[in-house]
Design a protein around this motif. Structure first.
Motif, PDB file in Angstrom:
ATOM      1  N   GLY A   1       8.530   4.466   1.999  1.00 45.50           N
ATOM      2  CA  GLY A   1       8.246   4.637   3.414  1.00 45.50           C
ATOM      3  C   GLY A   1       6.763   4.632   3.701  1.00 45.50           C
ATOM      4  N   ASN A   2       5.988   5.297   2.840  1.00 47.20           N
ATOM      5  CA  ASN A   2       4.530   5.331   3.007  1.00 47.20           C
ATOM      6  C   ASN A   2       3.943   3.925   2.854  1.00 47.20           C
ATOM      7  N   TYR A   3       4.497   3.161   1.897  1.00 49.19           N
ATOM      8  CA  TYR A   3       4.016   1.797   1.679  1.00 49.19           C
ATOM      9  C   TYR A   3       4.237   0.947   2.929  1.00 49.19           C
ATOM     10  N   LEU A   4       5.431   1.049   3.480  1.00 50.26           N
ATOM     11  CA  LEU A   4       5.720   0.281   4.689  1.00 50.26           C
ATOM     12  C   LEU A   4       4.811   0.699   5.835  1.00 50.26           C
ATOM     13  N   SER A   5       4.580   2.001   5.949  1.00 54.87           N
ATOM     14  CA  SER A   5       3.751   2.498   7.047  1.00 54.87           C
ATOM     15  C   SER A   5       2.323   1.990   6.936  1.00 54.87           C
ATOM     16  N   SER A   6       1.804   1.920   5.715  1.00 52.81           N
ATOM     17  CA  SER A   6       0.416   1.503   5.531  1.00 52.81           C
ATOM     18  C   SER A   6       0.236  -0.006   5.650  1.00 52.81           C
ATOM     19  N   LYS A   7       1.273  -0.757   5.297  1.00 49.93           N
ATOM     20  CA  LYS A   7       1.123  -2.208   5.228  1.00 49.93           C
ATOM     21  C   LYS A   7       1.727  -2.964   6.411  1.00 49.93           C
ATOM     22  N   LEU A   8       2.776  -2.420   6.989  1.00 50.61           N
ATOM     23  CA  LEU A   8       3.621  -3.259   7.829  1.00 50.61           C
ATOM     24  C   LEU A   8       3.733  -2.838   9.285  1.00 50.61           C
ATOM     25  N   ILE A   9       3.241  -1.643   9.643  1.00 51.94           N
ATOM     26  CA  ILE A   9       3.356  -1.204  11.022  1.00 51.94           C
ATOM     27  C   ILE A   9       2.582  -2.153  11.933  1.00 51.94           C
TER      28      ILE A   9
ATOM     29  N   ALA B   1       7.785 -11.356   4.835  1.00 51.13           N
ATOM     30  CA  ALA B   1       6.902 -12.363   4.258  1.00 51.13           C
ATOM     31  C   ALA B   1       5.730 -11.719   3.531  1.00 51.13           C
ATOM     32  N   VAL B   2       5.182 -10.636   4.104  1.00 50.82           N
ATOM     33  CA  VAL B   2       4.059  -9.936   3.467  1.00 50.82           C
ATOM     34  C   VAL B   2       4.476  -9.369   2.118  1.00 50.82           C
TER      35      VAL B   2
END
Length: 347
Positions: free
Chosen positions: A181-189, A198-199
């Motif tokens: 969840g933290n990874y998604l928040s930092s990279k994809l928001i 795609a990222v």
């Protein structure tokens, strides 16, 4: 064709349609003679009715019956004769109050809009919710549901909330869920799910993923789940029973059931939104003009709603009998779509 009709023919067509909307029954020459502004004999009216029938604008359901408008006649009336009414102040206040409920999620607003359309129109309210795939993310979180399962919670910038249950790869712990969840928040928001996928795929290919292998698998599984299941939007239908209260006007009950089965299939959802893509406002589809309604005696009035970037992301409308009250329902659908669009611009 409307320009080819003289004033007398236009008035008689108007009276036939208005009578049909009010009663659903054929109207005859004697009844029309009492409603016309000028003194015309029933025989003369019968001649005009015959001419309108020859144009394909009216038809007689059986011998010696009065006339009813065809789908073409209804279209001609809506496009060239109908006088659109205005919403009352009370109706505007009701629409705004129900759509602008404080603290309501966008999903709840759409549900309320569907209920509102059904209640005010006495037809079936129809809402196509946005495609999650194309909306930008505001928040993503994974919640453990026990061994082998997790709940992913997605919140878009439009305020739409979507929850999905995932089957997890073996060995995924609650701490890995938090890490993912933290990874998604930092990279994809701020990106759409299509862009996010795609990222992640690019990072995995280049071995630059900043998370544990199991967490990578989790993210891959989650995004694949979203991509495969949510790209056709969500259909919200309210008030189907309203369509079943006048069986004589709508025809076979089974045709109505077939209509809703067709509406609920994925391949038809986006077609409703696509119908509005090239239009500035309300679109009206009468009877056989749209294959979804060709055998049901139904019509559809729809209008798009837009996000803060003025992109069309969904549709609000009404499905009802061909003899629905167009003058009242058209401005109602239009105003509701505008209110929902205003809410999206404020998010």
């Amino acid at each position: 064709m409307i320009s080819d009709l003289n004033d007398r023919s236009r008035e008689i067509l108007k009276l036939v349609v208005e009578s049909y909307v009010e009663t659903g029954a054929p109207v005859g020459s004697r009844t029309l003679s009492k409603k016309l502004h000028e003194n015309i004999s029933p025989a003369t009216i019968r001649n005009v009715l015959a001419d309108l029938e020859e144009y394909g604008l009216l038809y007689a359901p059986h011998v010696s019956a009065g006339r009813l408008p065809t789908d073409l006649g209804m279209r001609l009336f809506v496009d060239g004769i109908l006088e659109i009414g205005n919403l009352t102040d009370e109706e505007r206040i009701q629409i705004e109050a129900q759509c602008k409920t404080n603290g309501a999620s966008f999903n709840q607003v759409l549900e309320q809009a569907g209920n509102l359309m059904s209640g005010l129109s006495a037809c079936a309210g129809l809402v196509v919710a946005p495609k999650t795939e194309q909306q930008r993310l505001k928040h993503v979180e994974f919640v453990s549901l026990g061994p082998g399962r997790a709940l992913v919670v997605m919140v878009t910038e439009e305020g739409q909330v979507e929850n999905r249950v995932l089957d997890l790869p073996v060995g995924v712990t609650p701490s890995i869920l938090i890490e993912a969840g933290n990874y998604l928040s930092s990279k994809l928001i701020g990106q759409s799910l299509t862009e996010a996928k795609a990222v992640i795929a690019k990072e995995i290919r280049s071995n630059k993923a900043a998370i544990h292998e199991l967490s990578t698998k989790l993210v891959e599984a989650g995004l694949a789940t979203w991509s495969d299941t949510s790209d056709d939007g969500v259909l919200i239908v309210r008030g189907q029973s309203n369509l079943l209260q006048d069986i004589n006007a709508l025809g076979d009950l089974e045709n109505i059931r077939t209509l809703f089965t067709a509406l609920e299939t994925k391949e038809n959802l986006l077609r409703l939104v696509d119908l509005t893509q090239d239009a500035a406002g309300v679109q009206i589809f009468i009877g056989a003009e749209n294959e979804l309604f060709s055998v049901t005696g139904c019509s559809m009035i729809i209008s798009p709603y837009r996000n803060s970037e003025e992109q069309i992301i969904g549709t609000i409308g009404v499905v009802g009998p061909t003899r629905m009250n167009y003058a009242r329902i058209i401005p109602m659908v239009d105003y509701t779509a505008k209110v929902v669009s205003q809410m999206l611009r404020q998010k």
